[in-house]
Design an enzyme around this catalytic site. Structure first.
Site, short mmCIF file in Angstrom:
data_model
loop_
_atom_site.label_atom_id
_atom_site.label_comp_id
_atom_site.label_asym_id
_atom_site.label_seq_id
_atom_site.Cartn_x
_atom_site.Cartn_y
_atom_site.Cartn_z
N SER A 212 37.43 32.77 34.56
CA SER A 212 37.54 31.49 33.84
C SER A 212 38.98 31.01 33.98
O SER A 212 39.90 31.84 34.11
CB SER A 212 37.22 31.69 32.37
OG SER A 212 37.62 30.56 31.62
N TYR B 88 39.13 36.74 24.59
CA TYR B 88 38.35 36.21 25.71
C TYR B 88 39.27 35.90 26.89
O TYR B 88 38.99 36.31 28.03
CB TYR B 88 37.61 34.93 25.29
CG TYR B 88 36.88 34.27 26.43
CD1 TYR B 88 35.76 34.88 27.00
CD2 TYR B 88 37.31 33.06 26.97
CE1 TYR B 88 35.10 34.30 28.08
CE2 TYR B 88 36.66 32.47 28.04
CZ TYR B 88 35.56 33.09 28.59
OH TYR B 88 34.91 32.51 29.66
#
Ligand SMILES: NC(=O)c1ccc[n+]([C@@H]2O[C@H](COP(=O)([O-])OP(=O)(O)OC[C@H]3O[C@@H](n4cnc5c(N)ncnc54)[C@H](OP(=O)(O)O)[C@@H]3O)[C@@H](O)[C@H]2O)c1
Length: 402
Positions: free
Chosen positions: A282, A295
């Site tokens: 990501s 995350y």
């Protein structure tokens, strides 16, 4: 260093690499010198065969810089937009050279010089025109390139489901895994019906420490050629308000499962001398992301892991790619507890990945995400990036979790 040089010159003929180096020289050395150091009084620029001097030349230089920077990048990555752009640009130089020579040097000398240089550039333009297939995305199917079976984790929704469709369209049979078996069964029937491929469904929890090994055991009888480590979750909120058990499961799913699955399937790929591994990271992994701290750390792990093994495996027939999407319209935001915000389609993100596979170790989907992931993170100090990110991420975080 030797590897890096081989990588730099891989995938294009020598004359095209020479053009790439020339464009890089112009963009990084000559034009900056021309713009910043050359006195205005002696500045000269030729556009369309017309000589500009003084301030007119100075003002035009940034346009030349854009052309050469785009050329250097376009040849380096062999981007599809290089055709017909590069050929047309060089053809324009051919005409410009003719006009310039005739105008600047009247008579036979001007015509002769103009014709010779125009002929050379016309030849180069023709070569670039004919090189169209080299700039196109791969033309061999993924099944031809890598083999028959793919394993897609997190195939019950979003990006994983889009990967499964794209791979089946390329003729790959698919092992589909996630926790929601019902959805996987429905997808498997669709793939079989629409693309005539074989499928296998494995319901598994990859956040369970034994989950990834269980999946690898279940596919031990197949020649797995293509692994998509996609299953992943986010968890929105301030660290001291987050549930530690949920964070532990996220680290297991986002980091440990890709390592275990890659480690279990890679040796057979190496033996066969071909295979592909995609790890879905990501752009969150490019910088500290307050209110998504763990995350973003898991996605930084994915990026560094993937880019490292991509380099280790160079020259052994295994392509490794880290896909770094920005916001994508899937169930991710809801699952992470974020306030909904718009994103790219999962299909578009998958197209970017399959186009980049075998060409580069990582890819960011979307030019805006690319600018954020590269320009911003390289130009700004990390603490400042974190402060900016905190305010942006807060808008997508429910008040009680901020
Ligand atoms: N969407 C975005 O904005 C975005 C942006 C950047 C990166 N990503 C990354 O893209 C990847 C895919 O996300 P997505 O956007 O497609 O999200 P999604 O629509 O929520 O899909 C997540 C997939 O992961 C599976 N999964 C979740 N927990 C699992 C577990 N414990 N065990 C096995 N499978 C599990 C889910 O299936 P089950 O629930 O059926 O198990 C689902 O198939 C993730 O790695 C994510 O970090 C997403």
């Amino acid at each position: 260093m030797g590897d890096w040089i081989r990588m730099l010159f891989r995938g294009r003929p020598g004359w095209m690499s020479a053009l790439m180096l020339f464009c890089a020289f112009m963009a990084f050395l000559y034009l900056p010198w021309d713009f910043f150091w050359k006195p205005v009084a002696v500045d000269e620029e030729v556009w369309f065969g017309i000589m500009f001097t003084g301030w007119a030349a100075k003002v035009a230089e940034p346009f030349h810089w854009v052309v050469y920077a785009a050329g250097a990048y376009g040849f380096y990555r062999m981007r599809p937009w290089m055709w017909p752009w590069a050929a047309v640009y060089v053809a324009q130089i051919a005409v410009g050279m003719l006009v310039w020579s005739v105008v600047e040097r009247a008579g036979a000398a001007g015509w002769t010089m103009g014709m010779v240089s125009a002929a050379a550039f016309t030849g180069l333009a023709a070569l670039l025109w004919r090189a169209r297939p080299r700039f196109q995305p791969h033309h061999r199917s993924l099944r031809d390139r890598y083999g028959e079976w793919a394993l897609v984790t997190g195939a019950s929704a979003g990006i994983g489901e889009a990967f499964a469709h794209a791979l089946a369209r390329e003729g790959l049979s698919c092992v589909l895994t996630a926790r929601r078996a019902g959805r996987l069964e429905t997808l498997a029937s669709e793939l079989e019906r629409e693309h005539g491929v074989s499928t296998r469904v494995i319901a598994a929890d990859l956040a369970d420490p034994a989950g990834a090994d269980a999946v690898a055991d279940t596919v031990a009888d197949l020649e797995l050629a293509f692994l998509v480590n996609n299953a992943g979750v986010g968890y929105s909120g301030r660290f001291d308000k987050q549930d530690v058990e949920r964070l532990r499961r996220m680290v297991q799913l986002n980091c440990v499962a890709p390592v275990v699955l890659t480690g279990r399937l890679l040796p057979a790929m190496c033996e066969r001398g071909r295979g592909a591994i995609v790890i879905v990271g990501s752009i969150a992994g490019r910088q500290p992301l307050p209110l998504h701290g763990v995350y973003s750390a898991t996605k930084a792990f994915d990026l560094l892991f993937g880019e490292s093994i991509s380099t280790e495996l160079r020259g052994r027939g295994i392509d490794v790619l880290v896909l770094e999407p920005g916001a994508t319209a899937t169930e991710f935001q809801e699952m992470a507890g974020e306030i909904a915000h718009p994103g790219e389609s999962a299909e578009a993100v998958v197209r970017v990945a399959l186009d980049a596979l075998g060409r580069q170790p990582s890819v960011v989907s979307g030019w805006f995400n690319w600018a954020r992931a590269n320009a911003a993170t390289r130009l700004l100090p990390r603490p400042l990036l974190a402060l900016i990110a905190r305010d942006v991420v807060a808008r997508g975080t429910p008040r009680e979790m901020r």
